[in-house]
Structure formats: C-alpha cells, structure tokens
Design a protein around this motif. Structure first.
Motif, PDB file in Angstrom:
ATOM      1  N   LYS A 169      62.605   5.016  21.920  1.00 10.60           N
ATOM      2  CA  LYS A 169      63.636   4.718  23.412  1.00 10.60           C
ATOM      3  C   LYS A 169      63.711   3.551  22.709  1.00 10.60           C
ATOM      4  CE  LYS A 169      60.303   3.591  26.558  1.00 10.60           C
ATOM      5  NZ  LYS A 169      59.040   3.899  27.744  1.00 10.60           N
ATOM      6  N   CYS A 170      64.547   2.753  24.125  1.00 10.78           N
ATOM      7  CA  CYS A 170      65.310   1.217  23.267  1.00 10.78           C
ATOM      8  C   CYS A 170      65.598   0.858  24.174  1.00 10.78           C
ATOM      9  CB  CYS A 170      66.124   1.244  21.986  1.00 10.78           C
ATOM     10  SG  CYS A 170      67.186  -0.132  21.799  1.00 10.78           S
ATOM     11  N   THR A 171      65.172  -0.210  25.407  1.00 10.76           N
ATOM     12  CA  THR A 171      66.261  -0.886  26.301  1.00 10.76           C
ATOM     13  C   THR A 171      67.426  -2.230  26.183  1.00 10.76           C
ATOM     14  OG1 THR A 171      63.783  -0.235  27.095  1.00 10.76           O
ATOM     15  CG2 THR A 171      64.952  -1.758  28.763  1.00 10.76           C
ATOM     16  N   ASP A 231      61.845   3.185  33.500  1.00 13.15           N
ATOM     17  CA  ASP A 231      60.171   2.758  32.846  1.00 13.15           C
ATOM     18  C   ASP A 231      60.053   1.612  31.640  1.00 13.15           C
ATOM     19  OD1 ASP A 231      63.357   3.699  31.433  1.00 13.15           O
ATOM     20  OD2 ASP A 231      62.383   5.232  30.097  1.00 13.15           O
ATOM     21  N   GLY A 232      61.077   0.596  32.238  1.00 11.46           N
ATOM     22  CA  GLY A 232      61.179  -0.967  31.557  1.00 11.46           C
ATOM     23  C   GLY A 232      59.522  -2.010  31.602  1.00 11.46           C
ATOM     24  N   GLU A 267      57.907   6.360  21.605  1.00 13.28           N
ATOM     25  CA  GLU A 267      57.522   5.331  20.900  1.00 13.28           C
ATOM     26  C   GLU A 267      58.983   4.131  21.402  1.00 13.28           C
ATOM     27  OE1 GLU A 267      56.362   2.859  16.911  1.00 13.28           O
ATOM     28  OE2 GLU A 267      56.708   5.257  17.151  1.00 13.28           O
ATOM     29  N   ASP A 268      58.555   3.239  21.512  1.00 19.57           N
ATOM     30  CA  ASP A 268      59.433   2.364  21.786  1.00 19.57           C
ATOM     31  C   ASP A 268      59.952   1.558  20.655  1.00 19.57           C
ATOM     32  OD1 ASP A 268      60.149   1.297  24.467  1.00 19.57           O
ATOM     33  OD2 ASP A 268      58.156   1.427  25.115  1.00 19.57           O
ATOM     34  N   LYS A 269      61.257   1.029  20.394  1.00 20.02           N
ATOM     35  CA  LYS A 269      62.042   0.132  19.143  1.00 20.02           C
ATOM     36  C   LYS A 269      62.821  -0.493  20.168  1.00 20.02           C
ATOM     37  CE  LYS A 269      59.342   2.816  15.958  1.00 20.02           C
ATOM     38  NZ  LYS A 269      58.864   2.041  15.167  1.00 20.02           N
ATOM     39  N   THR A 270      62.872  -1.785  19.112  1.00 20.52           N
ATOM     40  CA  THR A 270      64.246  -2.511  19.202  1.00 20.52           C
ATOM     41  C   THR A 270      65.455  -2.326  18.532  1.00 20.52           C
ATOM     42  OG1 THR A 270      63.989  -4.010  17.245  1.00 20.52           O
ATOM     43  CG2 THR A 270      62.639  -4.499  19.284  1.00 20.52           C
TER      44      THR A 270
END
Length: 317
Positions: A290-292, A34-35, A269-272
């Motif tokens: 979500k944090c990659t 999912d990245g 939602e993506d977050k740093t």
C-alpha cells in the motif's frame, strides 16, 4: 449561562457559548479511508433542532477528541466559526465549527429531553439518480430493509471489503446502499429484529454519496455514514403505520466460511515510492503493498499506456 442558538452563529461569534448534543462522530483519513488521521468530525444539534458540522484537526484529537462522546450533551465555548465547505456537506448549514487549542467542552449532567437525536435531510429514492453529480451535500435516505448482501472482496488484489444493503420505500421503489470496510463487516440487525417473526425493519442511512454503475444509480457510504434502525422520526411514522401486522421475509446472508474470511482485514504493508522502486518485482507478495501518494501534476501532452495484446491492442490481464 446564556447560550447562542446555532442558527445565530457567524464568524464574528468569537465569545459564543453553545449547548449541544453530539449526534455523530467519525474520523476522516482521506479518500480511501486508510491513510493517516486528518481530522475528527462531529455533528452537533441544539435544543432548537439546528445542526452544524464541527471539526477537530488531527493535532488536537488526543486532547479534545477523546473528551467528546456520541449522544452526550456539552457546553462548548472558545471555538472558531467559519463558513462551511461547499462540498460533501453532512448537514445543511452555511457555517461550521472548528475546535482550537483553547476550546472547552463541559459535559451536561441530566440534560433536558429536548435535544434531537438525529440530524438528517431525506432524499427520495426517485431523486437519487439526479444527485449523482451533486457533490455539495451528502445524502440521507429512509427505507425498509429488504436484503442484506454477503461480504465480498473487491479492488486490487481483493483489498477492499464491501456489503450491499437493499431498501425499498413506502412506494415500493428500491435502492442499494454499498458499505465499505469496517462499516460492511459491522452491519447487523441481530439486536433489532427476531429472524423468526419477520417483522419489517425501517432504516435511516445518513452520510452517503450518489453514484452510478452500469446505468443504475445507487448510494455509496462515506466515512460520515451511519445508520439507525427503526428511528423515532416523523417521516418513519408512515412506515410504522403501514407495516402494522405486516410480515416481511428479509433476505440475509448465510454465515459461511468464505464470508468469515472476507471479514478479516488484509494486513497490507505500507511502502513509500522510494522503497517500492528498490524492490525486486518478483519478490512482491500476493497482496501487494500500500502506497499513499499525492498527485502533484498531470502531463497533458503525454499519452497513457498500459500492457496490451500485440494482436488486438486490448488491455491484457
């Protein structure tokens, strides 16, 4: 034009031209799938039946990847040949193809019927357990579909969707294939069998990893995984001969409201890391964020910690 057989390709094949069918195509977006897009992968096969893995890097996907379609035959040239990676190989070939900025792909109109439609190397159900620690090759299996499990959520805050598929081989040995995400929600036999006639369905699964859970070996689908119902391959003919006039009551999931909800992808939602550190923990949404990340270093001399019970020291929930 003279075409080079895939079996004769090596890193010195700088001016080679090949004519191949696109057997499979998938995107790779990292271990969790999912990245951001990293590359598009292809399985190519020539008229001699030799298969090879090809890769299109993310920067070239818009230009090159959109031109390539599954099941079409192409003439390819101006590509790079390199040694294949020694882990998670989708086909048995010591070489791979890398698309470059200059790679050309020409669609072949009305190709001969000699190009294969499948690329696989079967592993028996009995040997799945022996491959749990084998990370060199992905695993392909063939079996009779006996049960389609219901969709259900797993993982942190139920963020992943999975579906278990159950198969048995010609010797009645059973195994399980776990599908994830879109693969889980898209798996269907509606176009391949009539629920009322109970005719057995033979399935070829390709691109799986052998894993073990609670002592039981099973297969887990990767991004490279796909499946073929009632494939026209020699190994399947034994099944078709044995299953003539045979009825099999396949277990199917009921179409419930719960499964419908499970099939809906959660909008996380993506977050740093920097953004997460600035948030009030009490304001986190129920589904989380979500944090990659990339693990840059492991602290060898530090002890791991976790929230635990002050009396029994076991992990608290």
């Amino acid at each position: 034009m003279l075409f080079t057989p895939i079996a004769e390709l090596d890193p010195k094949s700088t001016n080679a031209a090949i004519r191949v069918r696109i057997i499979r195509k998938w995107e790779f977006r990292g271990a969790t799938n999912d990245g951001p897009l990293r590359h598009v992968n292809l399985i190519l096969a020539d008229e001699q039946g030799t298969a090879i893995h090809a890769e299109i890097q993310a920067a070239l996907v818009a230009d090159k990847g959109s031109l390539i379609q599954i099941d079409k035959v192409y003439e390819l040239k101006r590509f790079r040949v390199a040694p294949s990676r020694n882990y998670y190989k989708p086909v048995d070939n010591s070489m791979m193809i890398q698309f470059t900025l200059y790679t050309q792909a020409k669609l072949v109109q009305d190709p001969p019927p000699t190009f294969p439609r499948y690329a696989y190397k079967l592993t028996s159900f009995e040997n799945i357990g022996n491959n749990v620690d084998n990370k060199t090759y992905l695993i392909d299996v063939l079996g009779i579909l006996t049960e389609i499990g219901s969709l259900h959520h797993v993982g942190y805050n139920n963020s992943n969707i999975i579906r278990d598929i159950f198969l048995k081989d010609i010797n009645n040995t059973s195994t399980k294939v776990t599908l994830w995400g879109h693969q889980a929600s898209s798996f269907s036999v509606d176009n391949n069998c009539d629920e009322n006639d109970n005719k057995p369905v033979v399935v070829l699964f390709v691109g799986c990893l052998a894993k073990r859970f609670k002592g039981e070996a099973y297969l887990s689908a990767t991004a490279a995984c796909t499946w073929y119902f009632n494939p026209d391959i020699p190994e399947a003919q034994v099944y078709y001969s044995k299953l003539v006039n045979t009825k099999l009551q396949m277990i199917r999931p009921e179409a419930t409201e719960q499964e419908f909800q499970a099939s809906q992808t959660l909008n996380i939602e993506d977050k740093t890391i920097e953004e997460l550190l600035q948030l009030d923990p009490d304001m986190f949404p129920q589904q989380g964020f979500k944090c990659t990340v990339t693990i840059s270093r492991l602290v060898q001399d530090g002890r791991w910690w976790f929230p635990s019970c002050i009396k029994c020291n076991k992990s608290s929930s």
